[in-house]
Design a protein around this motif. Structure first.
Motif, PDB file in Angstrom:
ATOM      1  N   GLU A   1       1.728   0.245   0.942  1.00  9.07           N
ATOM      2  CA  GLU A   1       1.796   0.529   2.375  1.00  9.07           C
ATOM      3  C   GLU A   1       1.452  -0.708   3.192  1.00  9.07           C
ATOM      4  O   GLU A   1       2.057  -0.962   4.241  1.00  9.07           O
ATOM      5  CB  GLU A   1       0.856   1.686   2.732  1.00  9.07           C
ATOM      6  CG  GLU A   1       1.307   3.036   2.197  1.00  9.07           C
ATOM      7  CD  GLU A   1       2.683   3.442   2.707  1.00  9.07           C
ATOM      8  OE1 GLU A   1       2.943   3.275   3.917  1.00  9.07           O
ATOM      9  OE2 GLU A   1       3.497   3.907   1.889  1.00  9.07           O
TER      10      GLU A   1
ATOM     11  N   ARG B   1       7.290  -5.450   8.017  1.00 11.74           N
ATOM     12  CA  ARG B   1       7.723  -5.035   9.360  1.00 11.74           C
ATOM     13  C   ARG B   1       7.170  -5.962  10.432  1.00 11.74           C
ATOM     14  O   ARG B   1       7.874  -6.341  11.375  1.00 11.74           O
ATOM     15  CB  ARG B   1       7.267  -3.599   9.617  1.00 11.74           C
ATOM     16  CG  ARG B   1       8.093  -2.547   8.898  1.00 11.74           C
ATOM     17  CD  ARG B   1       7.547  -1.172   9.166  1.00 11.74           C
ATOM     18  NE  ARG B   1       8.370  -0.120   8.604  1.00 11.74           N
ATOM     19  CZ  ARG B   1       7.898   1.031   8.159  1.00 11.74           C
ATOM     20  NH1 ARG B   1       6.589   1.281   8.207  1.00 11.74           N
ATOM     21  NH2 ARG B   1       8.717   1.947   7.671  1.00 11.74           N
ATOM     22  N   ASP B   2       5.889  -6.318  10.310  1.00 14.76           N
ATOM     23  CA  ASP B   2       5.264  -7.207  11.297  1.00 14.76           C
ATOM     24  C   ASP B   2       5.953  -8.559  11.333  1.00 14.76           C
ATOM     25  O   ASP B   2       6.207  -9.122  12.406  1.00 14.76           O
ATOM     26  CB  ASP B   2       3.780  -7.390  10.989  1.00 14.76           C
ATOM     27  CG  ASP B   2       2.949  -6.147  11.266  1.00 14.76           C
ATOM     28  OD1 ASP B   2       3.449  -5.232  11.948  1.00 14.76           O
ATOM     29  OD2 ASP B   2       1.803  -6.077  10.774  1.00 14.76           O
TER      30      ASP B   2
ATOM     31  N   ASP C   1       3.992  -2.624   5.804  1.00 13.98           N
ATOM     32  CA  ASP C   1       3.577  -2.922   7.178  1.00 13.98           C
ATOM     33  C   ASP C   1       3.689  -4.407   7.491  1.00 13.98           C
ATOM     34  O   ASP C   1       4.101  -4.804   8.590  1.00 13.98           O
ATOM     35  CB  ASP C   1       2.141  -2.446   7.418  1.00 13.98           C
ATOM     36  CG  ASP C   1       2.032  -0.932   7.533  1.00 13.98           C
ATOM     37  OD1 ASP C   1       3.074  -0.273   7.739  1.00 13.98           O
ATOM     38  OD2 ASP C   1       0.907  -0.417   7.401  1.00 13.98           O
TER      39      ASP C   1
END
Length: 266
Positions: A201, A208-209, A205
């Motif tokens: 996870e 995506r950042d 994340d």
């Protein structure tokens, strides 16, 4: 804005990376057979397929680890088909590996700093002629490395040797290390492999950042849930050829993809 308009805008964006009729042979084996596709600026593109599909060979050709038997590779519009991997890094192409291999006895911050590009201190003479410049660049590299460690949630381990890291933490370190070279596009080789659910996870994340900063991704992955959650488009390879292209939902419904993965089973 309608979905059709959004898709048209995405399809007309200039590619960061492009493959044109790429073939790679190993003796009598054709590992990649006449493959063409674009990786568009700002997207996360997935490359999936059953074992032996030719995905890793395609990655190696894109990265410059091996050269194509025929066909062309373009990076930001420049033809790079014959260039070695280190030259492509200088053009903005970064790559991670399925099994990260950090230097185990160096600290995390030292591992990341090694990826800094264009450092004056790499030339012996500069350390004597312009030591102030070397020191300034090294301070800037250290500051940037610490910022990247914060990005990948490893700040608390900054001064620990890389050998203490778990498999998932090594993936995060490698992501920070490739970011140190200021890439325009990152090739991710199975970022979910060997990673526990909680760290996965974190990796999702962080991808995506980083993508939100304008950095493009092309990733090979067997974890279809991760591909579905992350990827704007998906390419499917089988037997060295490009079989299907579309959203994760579109390729999942493609009978050719079902055949490749399941032998025709529904």
């Amino acid at each position: 804005m309608s979905e059709a308009t959004k898709r048209h805008r995405e399809e007309t964006r200039a590619p960061v990376l492009a493959a044109r009729n790429v073939v790679r042979r190993f003796g009598g084996l054709v590992a990649v057979n006449d493959v063409s596709f674009d990786v568009r600026a700002g997207e996360i593109l997935g490359l999936i397929g059953p074992n032996g599909a030719g995905k890793t060979t395609m990655f190696d050709v894109l990265a410059g680890s091996i050269l194509p038997t025929s066909g062309e590779i373009f990076l930001n519009g420049a033809r790079v088909s014959g260039e070695a991997a280190h030259l492509r890094i200088g053009r903005g192409l970064g790559r991670t590996f399925q099994i990260p291999r950090p230097l185990p006895n160096l600290t995390l911050i030292e591992n990341i700093m090694l990826a800094a590009q264009g450092q004056a201190g790499e030339k012996l003479l500069a350390n004597f002629v312009t030591p102030w410049r070397v020191a300034t660049q090294e301070r800037a590299a250290r500051t940037k490395a610490l910022e990247l460690l914060e990005l990948v949630t490893l700040t608390h381990l900054a001064h620990e040797p890389a050998r203490v890291l778990s498999g998932g933490q090594r993936k995060l370190l490698e992501l920070a290390r490739v970011m140190m070279a200021d890439p325009a596009i990152i090739l991710l080789d199975e970022p979910a492999a060997g990673v526990n659910a909680s760290l996965l996870e974190v990796i999702i994340d962080r991808i995506r950042d980083i993508n939100a900063r304008g950095i493009t991704f092309l990733l090979i992955e067997h974890n279809i849930d991760m591909v579905t959650r992350l990827c704007h488009r998906v390419l499917v390879m089988a037997s060295g050829q490009l079989l299907s292209e579309g959203t994760a939902e579109e390729v999942a419904r493609d009978p050719r993809v079902i055949e490749a993965y399941l032998g025709g089973a529904a």
